[in-house]
Motif scaffolding. Sequence first.
Motif, PDB file in Angstrom:
ATOM      1  N   ALA A  45     -39.068 -17.362   7.331  1.00 16.35           N
ATOM      2  CA  ALA A  45     -40.419 -17.770   6.940  1.00 16.35           C
ATOM      3  C   ALA A  45     -41.057 -16.665   6.103  1.00 16.35           C
ATOM      4  CB  ALA A  45     -41.271 -18.021   8.199  1.00 16.35           C
ATOM      5  N   SER A  46     -41.855 -17.112   5.107  1.00 19.04           N
ATOM      6  CA  SER A  46     -42.560 -16.188   4.210  1.00 19.04           C
ATOM      7  C   SER A  46     -41.588 -15.164   3.635  1.00 19.04           C
ATOM      8  CB  SER A  46     -43.697 -15.455   4.958  1.00 19.04           C
ATOM      9  OG  SER A  46     -44.330 -16.297   5.903  1.00 19.04           O
ATOM     10  N   GLN A  47     -40.399 -15.674   3.205  1.00 19.40           N
ATOM     11  CA  GLN A  47     -39.373 -14.848   2.563  1.00 19.40           C
ATOM     12  C   GLN A  47     -38.814 -13.771   3.491  1.00 19.40           C
ATOM     13  OE1 GLN A  47     -38.811 -16.000  -0.589  1.00 19.40           O
ATOM     14  NE2 GLN A  47     -40.554 -17.340  -0.272  1.00 19.40           N
ATOM     15  N   ARG A  48     -39.002 -13.946   4.782  1.00 19.95           N
ATOM     16  CA  ARG A  48     -38.487 -12.923   5.694  1.00 19.95           C
ATOM     17  C   ARG A  48     -37.692 -13.586   6.810  1.00 19.95           C
ATOM     18  NH1 ARG A  48     -42.920  -8.567   7.377  1.00 19.95           N
ATOM     19  NH2 ARG A  48     -41.054  -7.736   8.396  1.00 19.95           N
ATOM     20  N   TRP A  49     -36.733 -12.799   7.366  1.00 22.73           N
ATOM     21  CA  TRP A  49     -35.880 -13.320   8.452  1.00 22.73           C
ATOM     22  C   TRP A  49     -36.309 -12.713   9.779  1.00 22.73           C
ATOM     23  CZ3 TRP A  49     -32.146 -17.003   7.858  1.00 22.73           C
ATOM     24  CH2 TRP A  49     -31.825 -17.344   6.580  1.00 22.73           C
ATOM     25  N   TYR A  50     -36.491 -13.636  10.753  1.00 25.21           N
ATOM     26  CA  TYR A  50     -36.824 -13.172  12.110  1.00 25.21           C
ATOM     27  C   TYR A  50     -35.722 -13.649  13.055  1.00 25.21           C
ATOM     28  CZ  TYR A  50     -41.418 -12.575   9.994  1.00 25.21           C
ATOM     29  OH  TYR A  50     -42.432 -12.219   9.157  1.00 25.21           O
ATOM     30  N   SER A  51     -35.329 -12.745  13.956  1.00 22.59           N
ATOM     31  CA  SER A  51     -34.228 -13.135  14.851  1.00 22.59           C
ATOM     32  C   SER A  51     -34.614 -12.831  16.297  1.00 22.59           C
ATOM     33  CB  SER A  51     -32.959 -12.350  14.473  1.00 22.59           C
ATOM     34  OG  SER A  51     -31.950 -12.663  15.382  1.00 22.59           O
ATOM     35  N   SER A  52     -34.198 -13.673  17.215  1.00 17.83           N
ATOM     36  CA  SER A  52     -34.560 -13.483  18.628  1.00 17.83           C
ATOM     37  C   SER A  52     -33.672 -12.454  19.302  1.00 17.83           C
ATOM     38  CB  SER A  52     -34.457 -14.804  19.394  1.00 17.83           C
ATOM     39  OG  SER A  52     -33.090 -15.181  19.502  1.00 17.83           O
ATOM     40  N   SER A  53     -32.590 -12.114  18.618  1.00 14.35           N
ATOM     41  CA  SER A  53     -31.647 -11.186  19.260  1.00 14.35           C
ATOM     42  C   SER A  53     -30.933 -10.397  18.191  1.00 14.35           C
ATOM     43  CB  SER A  53     -30.636 -11.965  20.088  1.00 14.35           C
ATOM     44  OG  SER A  53     -29.499 -11.176  20.317  1.00 14.35           O
ATOM     45  N   LEU A  54     -30.500  -9.212  18.586  1.00 11.64           N
ATOM     46  CA  LEU A  54     -29.727  -8.405  17.640  1.00 11.64           C
ATOM     47  C   LEU A  54     -28.351  -8.999  17.413  1.00 11.64           C
ATOM     48  CD1 LEU A  54     -30.680  -4.803  18.767  1.00 11.64           C
ATOM     49  CD2 LEU A  54     -31.328  -5.994  16.652  1.00 11.64           C
ATOM     50  N   LEU A  55     -27.915  -9.853  18.346  1.00 10.36           N
ATOM     51  CA  LEU A  55     -26.573 -10.430  18.254  1.00 10.36           C
ATOM     52  C   LEU A  55     -26.457 -11.354  17.044  1.00 10.36           C
ATOM     53  CD1 LEU A  55     -25.969 -11.331  22.002  1.00 10.36           C
ATOM     54  CD2 LEU A  55     -24.886  -9.503  20.684  1.00 10.36           C
ATOM     55  N   VAL A  56     -27.552 -12.031  16.740  1.00 10.92           N
ATOM     56  CA  VAL A  56     -27.514 -12.997  15.632  1.00 10.92           C
ATOM     57  C   VAL A  56     -28.593 -12.610  14.616  1.00 10.92           C
ATOM     58  CG1 VAL A  56     -27.608 -15.429  15.023  1.00 10.92           C
ATOM     59  CG2 VAL A  56     -26.901 -14.743  17.329  1.00 10.92           C
ATOM     60  N   SER A  57     -28.163 -12.512  13.365  1.00 10.83           N
ATOM     61  CA  SER A  57     -29.140 -12.211  12.306  1.00 10.83           C
ATOM     62  C   SER A  57     -28.830 -13.100  11.111  1.00 10.83           C
ATOM     63  CB  SER A  57     -29.033 -10.738  11.920  1.00 10.83           C
ATOM     64  OG  SER A  57     -27.744 -10.520  11.399  1.00 10.83           O
ATOM     65  N   ARG A  58     -29.506 -12.898  10.084  1.00 11.02           N
ATOM     66  CA  ARG A  58     -29.283 -13.704   8.878  1.00 11.02           C
ATOM     67  C   ARG A  58     -27.824 -13.648   8.453  1.00 11.02           C
ATOM     68  NH1 ARG A  58     -28.401 -11.934   3.817  1.00 11.02           N
ATOM     69  NH2 ARG A  58     -28.732 -13.447   2.114  1.00 11.02           N
ATOM     70  N   ASP A  59     -27.272 -12.413   8.485  1.00  6.58           N
ATOM     71  CA  ASP A  59     -25.913 -12.266   7.967  1.00  6.58           C
ATOM     72  C   ASP A  59     -24.887 -12.863   8.917  1.00  6.58           C
ATOM     73  OD1 ASP A  59     -26.867 -11.061   5.757  1.00  6.58           O
ATOM     74  OD2 ASP A  59     -26.803  -9.032   6.681  1.00  6.58           O
ATOM     75  N   GLY A  60     -25.308 -13.007  10.199  1.00 10.17           N
ATOM     76  CA  GLY A  60     -24.362 -13.594  11.164  1.00 10.17           C
ATOM     77  C   GLY A  60     -24.210 -15.084  10.958  1.00 10.17           C
TER      78      GLY A  60
ATOM     79  N   VAL B   5     -27.853 -18.103  26.324  1.00 12.01           N
ATOM     80  CA  VAL B   5     -26.797 -18.623  25.450  1.00 12.01           C
ATOM     81  C   VAL B   5     -27.373 -19.095  24.115  1.00 12.01           C
ATOM     82  CG1 VAL B   5     -25.277 -19.278  27.346  1.00 12.01           C
ATOM     83  CG2 VAL B   5     -26.919 -20.934  26.446  1.00 12.01           C
ATOM     84  N   THR B   6     -28.657 -19.257  24.045  1.00 16.77           N
ATOM     85  CA  THR B   6     -29.242 -19.791  22.812  1.00 16.77           C
ATOM     86  C   THR B   6     -30.031 -18.691  22.100  1.00 16.77           C
ATOM     87  OG1 THR B   6     -29.485 -21.882  23.942  1.00 16.77           O
ATOM     88  CG2 THR B   6     -30.692 -21.624  21.873  1.00 16.77           C
ATOM     89  N   GLN B   7     -29.753 -18.529  20.830  1.00 16.31           N
ATOM     90  CA  GLN B   7     -30.485 -17.551  20.010  1.00 16.31           C
ATOM     91  C   GLN B   7     -31.135 -18.299  18.841  1.00 16.31           C
ATOM     92  OE1 GLN B   7     -30.729 -14.734  21.337  1.00 16.31           O
ATOM     93  NE2 GLN B   7     -28.946 -14.823  22.730  1.00 16.31           N
ATOM     94  N   THR B   8     -32.243 -17.729  18.393  1.00 14.97           N
ATOM     95  CA  THR B   8     -32.992 -18.401  17.322  1.00 14.97           C
ATOM     96  C   THR B   8     -33.203 -17.437  16.152  1.00 14.97           C
ATOM     97  OG1 THR B   8     -34.167 -19.519  19.082  1.00 14.97           O
ATOM     98  CG2 THR B   8     -35.044 -19.782  16.858  1.00 14.97           C
ATOM     99  N   VAL B   9     -33.087 -17.990  14.957  1.00 16.24           N
ATOM    100  CA  VAL B   9     -33.374 -17.207  13.740  1.00 16.24           C
ATOM    101  C   VAL B   9     -34.348 -18.064  12.899  1.00 16.24           C
ATOM    102  CG1 VAL B   9     -32.422 -16.185  11.647  1.00 16.24           C
ATOM    103  CG2 VAL B   9     -31.090 -16.144  13.785  1.00 16.24           C
ATOM    104  N   ILE B  10     -35.379 -17.426  12.444  1.00 20.62           N
ATOM    105  CA  ILE B  10     -36.358 -18.180  11.623  1.00 20.62           C
ATOM    106  C   ILE B  10     -36.523 -17.470  10.276  1.00 20.62           C
ATOM    107  CG2 ILE B  10     -38.774 -18.923  11.419  1.00 20.62           C
ATOM    108  CD1 ILE B  10     -38.799 -19.147  14.467  1.00 20.62           C
TER     109      ILE B  10
END
Lengths: 227, 462
Positions: B93-108, B86-91
């Motif tokens: 860092a260094s001008q880049r977006w990292y996401s733990s899942s395809l379900l949630v991204s920067r644009d989400g 149920v928990t997703q993480t987006v980080i």
Amino acid sequence: MAADSVLLVDDDDGIRTSLRFALEDQGYRVREATDGETALERIREQSPDVVVLDLMLPGMDGFECCRQLRRLSDIPVLIVSARADSHDVVAGLEAGADDYIRKPFDVPELAARLRALRRRLRLAPEQRREIGGGDITISPDSGEVRVRGQVVHLTKTEFHLLYELISHPGRVFTREMLLERVWDYGYFGDTRIVDVHVGRLRAKIEEDTANPRRLVTVRGFGYKFEP
Amino acid sequence: MSPLPWRSSRLSLSLRITASFGVGALAVAAAVAVSSYLFTARFLIHQQERSALHQAYVSAAIVRERLRAPHPDLPNILDGLTPGPVTQTVIYASQRWYSSSLLVSRDGLPAAARAATLNGSVVRTWTRIGGDEQLMVGVPLPEVDADYFQVVNQSSLARTLAVLRNVLLAAAAATAAAGAALGWWVGRRLTAPLRAVAAAAQRVALGNFETELPAERDAELTGLVDSFNTMVAALRHRLQRDARFAADVSHELRSPLTTLSTSLSVLRNRREELSPRSREALDLVTQELGRFERLVEDLLEISRADVQTDLTDAEPVRVCQLILNLLERDEYAAVTAEFDSEALDAIVLGDKRRLEQVIRNLLDNANAYAGATATITAQATEATVSIYIDDKGPGVPVEDRERIFERFTRGRGATRRGSSAGTGLGLALVREHVRLHRGRVWVTEAPAGGARFAIELARAAR
């Protein structure tokens, strides 16, 4: 044969006198009494053939007079009542009267009632033999009734009623038929007369009056004798 | 019989009580349900927000430590962080977006909250991603020039709240129904004494003066019950006194009437001895005495009917047979009767004497107005037997058809035949007797003209 004698019991002088005239016109010998005590005395001494008894008497009333009279005699009693609507009629019949007539009455009607009460069983000789059903035998000749061997005393009217029923065992008689045959009413009498007499007969011949086995009621029709 | 007048008001009173209880219960239940829902929902959301924030701080601290290490491996960090589905993480860092899942991204991520975090604020906000309620927490990590975002799917909370809402709605509805039922019961209880009084009054109106209301324990009702019973008793006494007076008068008249009629018969026996003038006088006295006797009898009978509401000694009577017996009398020689076997078999529970008087009075009435030739027919149904007495007279005008059953009313005009004037009570007695038998009597037109008197009686069960 001497004329029939009537005992008139009424405390109203007007009624007694006019009735005496009327009955003498009909050929009766008329005796009078104004109260119950005198009436009983007259019955003892003169044994009239029939009694016309008013229910409303001073002192001993008509009911009591009728009850005491029944201990002396089985003479026919016609009660006269001014209150035919009340239970007086039934009470008078239960006290032992044979029939009743209501005030005011027609003299011809009264005479017809008296004639019916005086009428005896008219039977052809071959009908006079003893008849019976079950444990009851009656002999029209002597007027004797035996129930389970015991002689039972019936008034003339009770005897007549029992005779009609017992001589046609199993046949259903309507109350009207019995009124016509026993009391000479042309169908239009008070059927309570029959009911009270059947009740009195039951008390004398049935073992259990609450569950009569001989004089049976046929609902909606009348009565029949079961041998 | 007209519809009972108390019925509508009773219903509306009961209905009003029922409705008030129902609405009251609904209002209370709804208030309780709404406040329970709001309190519970607020509590649960608060709990979720607190735990999400706590989890986000803990995770953000871990991320910060890892990023301080030389050559941090971000995908590896993300993998180690995600505690459950149920928990997703987006980080960031260094001008880049990292996401733990395809379900949630920067644009989400909601744009405003994302921008606020990037600007250095801790952000907590509710959003919808992929059709589910989600709680997003953004934590800036300026020391390592990164931002940590955590999105917790809250669809199970939303489901819990929906179930809670439905349960509370159902409970409120059930409470309202129970309240209405209670109100209905209370209404019945409250109006029961009123209904008892109304029913008793109805019985009195129908002529049952033995009606009495049972004693009430409730002080407010004792007064009503007492005065009702007193009223009925007074009414009964008065009626009985009137009836007794009429009965006593009739009884007292009987003795002199007996003397009169007996003396008259003695006189009639000596009719030949009388002069023609005396004979005529004797006939007149005889005729009028007869009428007087009938009047006394009818008065007595009707005074009896006034106090009687039920047949006390009803017996099974074959009413058509009774009529045939009656017609054997000479005076009815010209009356014909035709009954089918069904009618002849029909038994009613009744008083023979009264039924006979009904038929005799109707035949006498026909005789008086239309001559002796009446015709009697009958019709039996499952439940009733109807007797029709048709005469060949002029009939009864429509406007008189009720009135002729009243006491001492005579037919209009001098149509009454002969000198045997009636007592004026004959048809009234017919009506009283038929009423005692719970039957109906009415007059209409005979198929062959003339009047038809009809009596309808209930058949006894076989």
